[in-house]
Design an enzyme around this catalytic site. Structure first.
Site, mmCIF file in Angstrom:
data_model
loop_
_atom_site.group_PDB
_atom_site.id
_atom_site.type_symbol
_atom_site.label_atom_id
_atom_site.label_comp_id
_atom_site.label_asym_id
_atom_site.label_seq_id
_atom_site.Cartn_x
_atom_site.Cartn_y
_atom_site.Cartn_z
ATOM 1 N N ASP A 37 0.811 -1.224 0.000
ATOM 2 C CA ASP A 37 0.000 0.000 0.000
ATOM 3 C C ASP A 37 0.843 1.273 0.000
ATOM 4 O O ASP A 37 2.056 1.235 0.232
ATOM 5 C CB ASP A 37 -0.945 0.010 1.222
ATOM 6 C CG ASP A 37 -0.299 -0.574 2.472
ATOM 7 O OD1 ASP A 37 0.934 -0.455 2.611
ATOM 8 O OD2 ASP A 37 -1.011 -1.150 3.294
ATOM 9 N N ASP A 106 -7.452 -2.709 14.327
ATOM 10 C CA ASP A 106 -8.846 -2.972 13.964
ATOM 11 C C ASP A 106 -8.994 -4.201 13.071
ATOM 12 O O ASP A 106 -10.072 -4.454 12.528
ATOM 13 C CB ASP A 106 -9.463 -1.743 13.271
ATOM 14 C CG ASP A 106 -8.750 -1.381 11.954
ATOM 15 O OD1 ASP A 106 -7.798 -2.090 11.557
ATOM 16 O OD2 ASP A 106 -9.139 -0.387 11.319
ATOM 17 N N HIS A 108 -7.249 -4.778 10.220
ATOM 18 C CA HIS A 108 -6.984 -4.601 8.785
ATOM 19 C C HIS A 108 -5.695 -5.307 8.375
ATOM 20 O O HIS A 108 -4.779 -5.472 9.184
ATOM 21 C CB HIS A 108 -6.968 -3.117 8.373
ATOM 22 C CG HIS A 108 -5.839 -2.291 8.886
ATOM 23 N ND1 HIS A 108 -6.013 -1.081 9.519
ATOM 24 C CD2 HIS A 108 -4.485 -2.474 8.844
ATOM 25 C CE1 HIS A 108 -4.843 -0.566 9.823
ATOM 26 N NE2 HIS A 108 -3.899 -1.386 9.430
ATOM 27 N N GLU A 113 -9.674 -1.860 5.473
ATOM 28 C CA GLU A 113 -10.296 -1.552 6.754
ATOM 29 C C GLU A 113 -11.538 -2.413 6.964
ATOM 30 O O GLU A 113 -12.058 -3.007 6.009
ATOM 31 C CB GLU A 113 -10.679 -0.063 6.780
ATOM 32 C CG GLU A 113 -9.488 0.888 6.705
ATOM 33 C CD GLU A 113 -8.722 0.995 8.027
ATOM 34 O OE1 GLU A 113 -8.625 -0.003 8.764
ATOM 35 O OE2 GLU A 113 -8.202 2.096 8.317
HETATM 36 C C1 F6R Z 1 1.400 -1.409 6.084
HETATM 37 C C2 F6R Z 1 0.162 -2.153 6.195
HETATM 38 C C3 F6R Z 1 -0.638 -2.127 7.449
HETATM 39 C C4 F6R Z 1 0.196 -2.322 8.705
HETATM 40 C C5 F6R Z 1 -0.693 -2.245 9.941
HETATM 41 C C6 F6R Z 1 0.113 -2.378 11.214
HETATM 42 O O1 F6R Z 1 1.974 -1.597 4.808
HETATM 43 O O2 F6R Z 1 -0.225 -2.750 5.260
HETATM 44 O O3 F6R Z 1 -1.616 -3.146 7.386
HETATM 45 O O4 F6R Z 1 0.828 -3.574 8.641
HETATM 46 O O5 F6R Z 1 -1.356 -1.012 9.944
HETATM 47 O O6 F6R Z 1 0.940 -1.267 11.344
HETATM 48 P P1 F6R Z 1 2.119 -1.235 12.407
HETATM 49 O O7 F6R Z 1 3.083 -2.300 12.012
HETATM 50 O O8 F6R Z 1 2.720 0.125 12.295
HETATM 51 O O9 F6R Z 1 1.489 -1.514 13.727
#
Ligand code: F6R
Length: 230
Positions: A37, A106, A108, A113
Site C-alpha cells: 500500500d 482494527d 486490517h 479496513e
Molecule cells: C502497512 C500495512 C498495514 C500495517 C498495519 C500495522 O503496509 O499494510 O496493514 O501492517 O497497519 O501497522 P504497524 O506495524 O505500524 O502496527
C-alpha cells in the site's frame, strides 16, 4: 517474488534481512517486490510515504534493483487504471510467493479496513479514524495523515502462495484473536486469512494474550514432527 509491508511491525525483519545480506547470507539480486500500500497524495520523496520508508529501511541496504521494486503510486492521476495495472503487474511477474503482513489494531491487512470486501483487489480505500490515530505517530499531527490510501485488496493478498503475518505488542492482541479464532467476517479483514492454505502467524506473548487456544498452539509447536521443523 515478495509482497512487502510497511509500519513498525516489519522493521526488525528488514534489519535482519539487511544484516544477513551484509554477511553475504542472502542475495536479493533476483528478487522482485510488490508493496501492499501507499498513501494517496504522497509522492515517493515525501518523508512519510511508504516508498521512502522502503528505501530507508530496506531497499537501500540490500542489492535489490530499483526496477524490481513496486509500490502503488500515491500520485497516480488515474487511480483505478493504476490499481488495475498494479494487479496485472503482479500476475505478469509470476504472482507473490511470500506476502509479509502486519495487522492493524482494527484487524486490517494492507489497508483493507473493516467492511472491506473479502474478494477486493487493489483500489483506493478511506482510512478509519482509528487507523489515522494509530498512524499519526509518524506525522506531526493526525490532521496530516492522508485520508486515503491505495492498497492491495484482501483478494490480492489471498492470491499469494504463502502469507506471513507478524504481530507484536498488546495493542494487537484483540485483532490477532479475532483473526485466528473469530468468525471469518469483513468486520475483521484479516480473518479472511483463515481461508488461506499456507499462512503463518508470528506473535510475541503480548499479541498472543487473547488467543483462547494458546496452550494448544504451544502444544502443537512442541510436538511438531521433525519433517515440519525444517
Ligand atoms: C502497512 C500495512 C498495514 C500495517 C498495519 C500495522 O503496509 O499494510 O496493514 O501492517 O497497519 O501497522 P504497524 O506495524 O505500524 O502496527
Amino acid at each position: 517474488m515478495l509482497g512487502l509491508a510497511t509500519g513498525s511491525t516489519p522493521l526488525e525483519f528488514y534489519d535482519e534481512m539487511a544484516a544477513m545480506h551484509a554477511r553475504k547470507e542472502v542475495d536479493f539480486s533476483e528478487v522482485t517486490t510488490f508493496n501492499l500500500d501507499e498513501y494517496a497524495g504522497l509522492g515517493p520523496d515525501h518523508p512519510q510515504s511508504y516508498a521512502r520508508f522502503m528505501r530507508e529501511h530496506f531497499f537501500s541496504k540490500v542489492n535489490i534493483a530499483h526496477w524490481r521494486t513496486h509500490i502503488p503510486n500515491g500520485l497516480a492521476a488515474d487511480i483505478p487504471a493504476h490499481c488495475a495495472a498494479y494487479e496485472l503487474a503482479i500476475v505478469e511477474a509470476g504472482g507473490i510467493d511470500l506476502q509479509l503482513l502486519g495487522i492493524g489494531s482494527d484487524g486490517h491487512i494492507g489497508f483493507n479496513e473493516p467492511g472491506s470486501s473479502l474478494g477486493s483487489r487493489t483500489r483506493l480505500k478511506t482510512l478509519t479514524e482509528g487507523t489515522i490515530r494509530d498512524n499519526a505517530r509518524f506525522f506531526d499531527s493526525p490532521a496530516e495523515v492522508p485520508r486515503h490510501v491505495i492498497t492491495m485488496g484482501v483478494g490480492t493478498i489471498l492470491d499469494a502462495r504463502r502469507c506471513l503475518v507478524l504481530a507484536f505488542g498488546k495493542g494487537k492482541a484483540a485483532a490477532v484473536a479475532a483473526m485466528v479464532e473469530g468468525p471469518v467476517t469483513a468486520d475483521v479483514p484479516a480473518s479472511a486469512l483463515q481461508f488461506h492454505p499456507s499462512c503463518s502467524l508470528l506473535v510475541d506473548e503480548a499479541a498472543a494474550a487473547k488467543l483462547k487456544r494458546a496452550d494448544y498452539y504451544r502444544w502443537v509447536h512442541a510436538n511438531k514432527p521433525d519433517w515440519q521443523r525444517a
